[in-house]
Design a protein around this motif. Structure first.
Motif, PDB file in Angstrom:
ATOM      1  N   ASP A  56      82.802  70.889  -0.874  1.00  0.00           N
ATOM      2  CA  ASP A  56      81.628  70.030  -0.829  1.00  0.00           C
ATOM      3  C   ASP A  56      80.333  70.827  -0.853  1.00  0.00           C
ATOM      4  OD1 ASP A  56      83.394  67.966  -0.774  1.00  0.00           O
ATOM      5  OD2 ASP A  56      82.943  67.301   1.265  1.00  0.00           O
ATOM      6  N   VAL A  57      80.320  71.973  -0.184  1.00  0.00           N
ATOM      7  CA  VAL A  57      79.148  72.838  -0.266  1.00  0.00           C
ATOM      8  C   VAL A  57      78.952  73.320  -1.703  1.00  0.00           C
ATOM      9  CG1 VAL A  57      78.171  75.057   0.466  1.00  0.00           C
ATOM     10  CG2 VAL A  57      79.232  73.538   2.149  1.00  0.00           C
ATOM     11  N   ASN A  59      78.087  69.722  -3.863  1.00  0.00           N
ATOM     12  CA  ASN A  59      76.913  68.945  -3.454  1.00  0.00           C
ATOM     13  C   ASN A  59      75.649  69.790  -3.345  1.00  0.00           C
ATOM     14  OD1 ASN A  59      78.941  67.061  -3.155  1.00  0.00           O
ATOM     15  ND2 ASN A  59      78.589  66.682  -0.992  1.00  0.00           N
ATOM     16  N   LEU A  60      75.782  70.982  -2.811  1.00  0.00           N
ATOM     17  CA  LEU A  60      74.608  71.816  -2.559  1.00  0.00           C
ATOM     18  C   LEU A  60      74.429  72.906  -3.608  1.00  0.00           C
ATOM     19  CD1 LEU A  60      72.205  72.580  -0.829  1.00  0.00           C
ATOM     20  CD2 LEU A  60      73.771  73.868   0.671  1.00  0.00           C
ATOM     21  N   THR A  61      75.422  73.777  -3.739  1.00  0.00           N
ATOM     22  CA  THR A  61      75.262  74.890  -4.673  1.00  0.00           C
ATOM     23  C   THR A  61      75.223  74.409  -6.114  1.00  0.00           C
ATOM     24  OG1 THR A  61      76.430  76.316  -3.105  1.00  0.00           O
ATOM     25  CG2 THR A  61      76.150  77.149  -5.340  1.00  0.00           C
ATOM     26  N   SER A  68      80.799  67.603   6.192  1.00  0.00           N
ATOM     27  CA  SER A  68      80.406  68.315   4.980  1.00  0.00           C
ATOM     28  C   SER A  68      79.404  67.514   4.162  1.00  0.00           C
ATOM     29  CB  SER A  68      81.639  68.640   4.131  1.00  0.00           C
ATOM     30  OG  SER A  68      82.316  67.457   3.746  1.00  0.00           O
ATOM     31  N   TYR A  69      79.608  66.219   4.091  1.00  0.00           N
ATOM     32  CA  TYR A  69      78.712  65.368   3.315  1.00  0.00           C
ATOM     33  C   TYR A  69      77.330  65.325   3.954  1.00  0.00           C
ATOM     34  CZ  TYR A  69      76.912  61.240   0.893  1.00  0.00           C
ATOM     35  OH  TYR A  69      76.153  60.372   0.159  1.00  0.00           O
ATOM     36  N   THR A  74      75.495  68.802   3.697  1.00  0.00           N
ATOM     37  CA  THR A  74      74.991  69.139   2.361  1.00  0.00           C
ATOM     38  C   THR A  74      73.865  68.213   1.951  1.00  0.00           C
ATOM     39  OG1 THR A  74      76.796  67.832   1.362  1.00  0.00           O
ATOM     40  CG2 THR A  74      77.122  70.209   1.561  1.00  0.00           C
ATOM     41  N   LYS A  75      73.956  66.939   2.305  1.00  0.00           N
ATOM     42  CA  LYS A  75      72.893  65.998   1.949  1.00  0.00           C
ATOM     43  C   LYS A  75      71.621  66.285   2.741  1.00  0.00           C
ATOM     44  CE  LYS A  75      74.895  63.582  -1.260  1.00  0.00           C
ATOM     45  NZ  LYS A  75      74.364  63.532  -2.646  1.00  0.00           N
TER      46      LYS A  75
END
Length: 258
Positions: free
Chosen positions: A112-113, A116-118, A156-157, A160-161
């Motif tokens: 998820d990282v 969603n983020l990277t 995780s959600y 990252t959000k």
């Protein structure tokens, strides 16, 4: 209202999903040439077909946002072919993880990282220099109400959000002198046509949805259009003085109430 998106090129990540697909449709209806990016090309192709049937201009693009080299090569090719990307909608993300922190799967956290983020960082970093060079750009990043307030079983959600909010604000600071705006939208749950159901009928479909709707001051859940219409405005010429903002699309569920 004419949002001034004619002759603009808009790249939407996660374009085959529920919010992403409506983003694509509304941006195309406003005159933008839409690039529907998704690792699921069949889903993106369906979106593009619908846009073309409605008289708009769109095309699909397959890319794994977690592969930095692939992202750089893909965006470089798009820049050369389309003359640059004017609008970037960072919509791609995963929301399927459900577990308390002590039981959380490390691999799911890392996944998820990465997505969603990277993944959002990778595509933005590739698109940003072209916007800066042309002196105009619109970046809208899709966070979540969970990024503001956390989400039980969504470590995780939510993490990252939340990070995307800081990322979007940083982009606003760095882009302000170059004609680039960056804003973040933070939706609550969106459920399409189910949003139109009365609470008693919604409860028969999904008790969890019904509980959220009952806790929402507007007493309904969100529709994809609620999010996509705001995104289209934030991409417009009319929103050229709006940057660094986090705008909830929540029906008021994030408000404190007795």
């Amino acid at each position: 209202m004419d949002f001034g998106l004619d002759e603009k090129t808009a790249l939407v990540t996660g374009a085959g999903g529920r919010i992403g697909s409506v983003d694509c449709e509304i941006l195309a209806a406003e005159g933008a040439e839409v690039i529907a990016l998704d690792i699921d090309t069949d889903a993106a192709r369906t979106v593009v077909d619908d846009i073309e049937d409605a008289g708009g201009t769109a095309r699909t693009l397959e890319c794994d946002l977690t592969d930095r080299d692939e992202v750089a090569e893909t965006i470089s090719a798009v820049d050369e072919d389309a003359g640059g990307i004017d609008v970037l909608i960072n919509n791609a993300g995963l929301v399927d993880a459900r577990d308390k922190v002590e039981d959380f799967d490390d691999e799911i956290w890392d996944r998820d990282v990465a997505v969603n983020l990277t993944g959002t960082y990778n595509v933005t970093r590739a698109v940003y220099p072209g916007m800066k060079e042309r002196g105009w750009g619109r970046i809208v990043t899709v966070s979540s109400v969970a990024g503001w307030h956390g989400g039980f079983g969504q470590a995780s959600y939510a993490a990252t959000k939340s990070a995307l909010i800081g990322f979007g604000k940083t982009l606003a600071l760095e882009g302000a002198q170059h004609g680039i705006t960056s804003n973040v939208v933070a939706p609550s749950i969106v459920v399409g046509a189910l949003a139109d159901l009365p609470l008693d009928q919604l409860e028969q479909v999904d008790e969890h949805f019904a509980r959220i709707a009952e806790a929402t001051p507007m007493r309904r859940l969100g529709r994809e259009e609620d999010v996509a219409n705001l995104i289209a405005y934030l991409c417009s010429e009319q929103a050229d003085y709006v940057t660094g903002q986090v705008v909830g699309v929540t029906g008021g569920v994030d408000l404190f109430s007795f």
